[in-house]
Design an enzyme around this catalytic site. Structure first.
Site, PDB file in Angstrom:
ATOM      1  N   PHE A  64      13.750   3.886  11.078  1.00 20.53           N
ATOM      2  CA  PHE A  64      12.390   3.576  10.507  1.00 20.53           C
ATOM      3  C   PHE A  64      11.735   4.689  10.253  1.00 20.53           C
ATOM      4  CE2 PHE A  64       8.037   1.939  10.654  1.00 20.53           C
ATOM      5  CZ  PHE A  64       8.121   0.884   9.933  1.00 20.53           C
ATOM      6  N   VAL A  65      11.025   4.950   8.859  1.00 23.43           N
ATOM      7  CA  VAL A  65      10.172   6.335   8.804  1.00 23.43           C
ATOM      8  C   VAL A  65       8.809   5.910   8.618  1.00 23.43           C
ATOM      9  CG1 VAL A  65      12.187   7.276   7.955  1.00 23.43           C
ATOM     10  CG2 VAL A  65      10.999   6.055   6.624  1.00 23.43           C
ATOM     11  N   ASP A 105       3.825   3.390   6.798  1.00 26.22           N
ATOM     12  CA  ASP A 105       3.035   3.053   7.901  1.00 26.22           C
ATOM     13  C   ASP A 105       3.740   2.373   9.004  1.00 26.22           C
ATOM     14  OD1 ASP A 105       2.961   0.438   6.809  1.00 26.22           O
ATOM     15  OD2 ASP A 105       1.958  -0.144   8.164  1.00 26.22           O
ATOM     16  N   LYS A 118       0.833  -1.171  -0.115  1.00 26.05           N
ATOM     17  CA  LYS A 118      -0.054  -0.237   0.024  1.00 26.05           C
ATOM     18  C   LYS A 118       0.867   1.183   0.019  1.00 26.05           C
ATOM     19  CE  LYS A 118      -2.953  -2.565   3.185  1.00 26.05           C
ATOM     20  NZ  LYS A 118      -3.422  -2.441   4.695  1.00 26.05           N
ATOM     21  N   GLY A 119       2.202   1.114   0.392  1.00 31.08           N
ATOM     22  CA  GLY A 119       2.896   2.234   0.668  1.00 31.08           C
ATOM     23  C   GLY A 119       3.022   3.209  -0.444  1.00 31.08           C
ATOM     24  N   LYS A 128      17.374   3.833   1.589  1.00 30.31           N
ATOM     25  CA  LYS A 128      18.315   3.913   2.886  1.00 30.31           C
ATOM     26  C   LYS A 128      19.511   3.200   2.346  1.00 30.31           C
ATOM     27  CE  LYS A 128      14.461   3.000   6.063  1.00 30.31           C
ATOM     28  NZ  LYS A 128      14.095   1.916   6.990  1.00 30.31           N
ATOM     29  N   ASP A 146      14.839  -0.547   0.885  1.00 28.79           N
ATOM     30  CA  ASP A 146      15.627  -0.794   2.421  1.00 28.79           C
ATOM     31  C   ASP A 146      16.759  -1.745   1.936  1.00 28.79           C
ATOM     32  OD1 ASP A 146      16.269  -1.224   4.667  1.00 28.79           O
ATOM     33  OD2 ASP A 146      14.260  -1.186   5.577  1.00 28.79           O
ATOM     34  N   ARG A 182      -0.079   6.566   7.386  1.00 28.21           N
ATOM     35  CA  ARG A 182       0.035   6.595   5.790  1.00 28.21           C
ATOM     36  C   ARG A 182      -0.404   7.965   5.405  1.00 28.21           C
ATOM     37  NH1 ARG A 182       1.228   1.379   4.129  1.00 28.21           N
ATOM     38  NH2 ARG A 182       0.404  -0.226   5.234  1.00 28.21           N
ATOM     39  N   GLU A 206       7.892   2.618  -6.129  1.00 25.70           N
ATOM     40  CA  GLU A 206       7.960   2.175  -4.784  1.00 25.70           C
ATOM     41  C   GLU A 206       8.093   3.305  -3.513  1.00 25.70           C
ATOM     42  OE1 GLU A 206       7.270   0.264  -2.500  1.00 25.70           O
ATOM     43  OE2 GLU A 206       7.954  -1.597  -2.455  1.00 25.70           O
ATOM     44  N   ASP A 207       7.684   2.991  -2.623  1.00 26.23           N
ATOM     45  CA  ASP A 207       7.731   4.070  -1.574  1.00 26.23           C
ATOM     46  C   ASP A 207       9.227   4.184  -1.083  1.00 26.23           C
ATOM     47  OD1 ASP A 207       7.580   1.577  -0.538  1.00 26.23           O
ATOM     48  OD2 ASP A 207       6.004   2.102   0.998  1.00 26.23           O
TER      49      ASP A 207
HETATM   50  P1  XMP Z   1      13.150  -4.054   1.541  1.00 30.84           P
HETATM   51  O1  XMP Z   1      14.005  -4.316   2.725  1.00 30.84           O
HETATM   52  O2  XMP Z   1      12.891  -5.485   0.777  1.00 30.84           O
HETATM   53  O3  XMP Z   1      11.949  -3.366   1.951  1.00 30.84           O
HETATM   54  O4  XMP Z   1      13.987  -3.218   0.626  1.00 30.84           O
HETATM   55  C1  XMP Z   1      11.028  -2.683   1.137  1.00 30.84           C
HETATM   56  C2  XMP Z   1       9.727  -2.629   2.023  1.00 30.84           C
HETATM   57  O5  XMP Z   1       9.796  -2.365   3.254  1.00 30.84           O
HETATM   58  C3  XMP Z   1       9.072  -1.650   4.063  1.00 30.84           C
HETATM   59  N1  XMP Z   1       9.961  -0.754   4.672  1.00 30.84           N
HETATM   60  C4  XMP Z   1       9.560   0.371   5.344  1.00 30.84           C
HETATM   61  N2  XMP Z   1       8.318   0.794   5.976  1.00 30.84           N
HETATM   62  N3  XMP Z   1       9.165   2.661   7.242  1.00 30.84           N
HETATM   63  C5  XMP Z   1       8.111   1.766   6.689  1.00 30.84           C
HETATM   64  O6  XMP Z   1       6.914   2.023   6.854  1.00 30.84           O
HETATM   65  C6  XMP Z   1      10.384   2.368   6.806  1.00 30.84           C
HETATM   66  O7  XMP Z   1      11.389   2.513   7.532  1.00 30.84           O
HETATM   67  C7  XMP Z   1      10.554   1.117   5.921  1.00 30.84           C
HETATM   68  N4  XMP Z   1      11.837   0.499   5.397  1.00 30.84           N
HETATM   69  C8  XMP Z   1      11.062  -0.519   4.559  1.00 30.84           C
HETATM   70  C9  XMP Z   1       8.249  -0.815   2.814  1.00 30.84           C
HETATM   71  O8  XMP Z   1       6.976  -1.543   2.763  1.00 30.84           O
HETATM   72  C10 XMP Z   1       9.145  -1.335   1.443  1.00 30.84           C
HETATM   73  O9  XMP Z   1       8.199  -1.590   0.270  1.00 30.84           O
HETATM   74 MG    MG Z   2       6.080  -1.133   0.652  1.00 29.35          MG
END
Ligand code: XMP
Ligand code: MG
Length: 183
Positions: free
Chosen positions: A156-157, A163, A47-48, A135, A107, A169, A103-104
């Site tokens: 963590f943001v 969310d 949903k991000g 990140k 990470d 969100r 994508e949002d």
């Molecule tokens: P990866 O580690 O696979 O993760 O690149 C991507 C997904 O992880 C979630 N994500 C976060 N969601 N705050 C959030 O609310 C964060 O700081 C965060 N870091 C990763 C997110 O859904 C992303 O699509």
């Molecule tokens: Mg996401």
């Protein structure tokens, strides 16, 4: 919600609404140039990515199609598990299409590297990635992200689609969640 509405829940404000707006406009100009010959299919990751998709699509001066996927890479916690499951698949046939994943945040990169390979395997002509936030850990995995909004610290943001336990969100900016919220 405005950042001020939840200021006691945030340890730090990272991005304000105008900063996000201006950066998305810059990325839109790049995308308009790169896809001038053939409009892309934007694939938003639920949903991000809802907010960045919505703002980016409306900022673009070229026609686009939009479709959505939902994948799960996290358990209930805040660490990527590396196991990706499709919760909702695309309606669109990707054969011969130019796809831009929206994508949002990237990470660990596990989700996006899996998603990129998955969409490419469906016969897309090209699969590129846009992530509003990146990140530093993302650099450890080989994911070629064509468009990045902002590099952010390894914290963590929340906000602008992101969310914590489904909250924040609808926050207009992005901030670092204060420890007392999840303690
Ligand atoms: P990866 O580690 O696979 O993760 O690149 C991507 C997904 O992880 C979630 N994500 C976060 N969601 N705050 C959030 O609310 C964060 O700081 C965060 N870091 C990763 C997110 O859904 C992303 O699509
Ligand atoms: Mg996401």
């Amino acid at each position: 919600m405005k950042l001020d509405d939840v200021s006691t829940d945030l340890e730090e404000v990272l991005l304000t609404e105008p900063q996000i707006h201006d950066r998305i406009a810059e990325l839109a100009r790049e995308i308009e140039r790169d896809y001038a010959d053939e409009p892309p299919l934007l694939v938003g990751v639920l949903k991000g990515a809802v907010m960045v998709m919505s703002d980016l699509a409306r900022e673009l001066s070229i026609p686009v199609e939009m479709d959505w996927m939902a994948v799960s890479s996290y358990g209930s916690g805040t660490q990527s598990s590396g196991v990706v499951r499709i919760l909702k698949d695309l309606d669109t046939d990707l054969n011969g299409r130019r796809v831009l994943i929206v994508e949002d945040i990237i990470d660990s990169g596990l989700t996006l590297s899996w998603l990129h390979a998955n969409l490419q395997s469906r016969g897309a002509k090209s699969v590129e990635i846009l992530a509003l936030l990146r990140k530093p850990d993302a650099a450890k995995v080989a994911v070629d992200v064509r468009y990045v909004g902002f590099e952010i610290p390894n914290k963590f943001v929340v906000g602008y689609g992101l969310d914590y336990a489904e909250r924040y969100r609808n926050l207009r900016g992005v901030g670092v969640l204060a420890p007392h919220v999840y303690a």
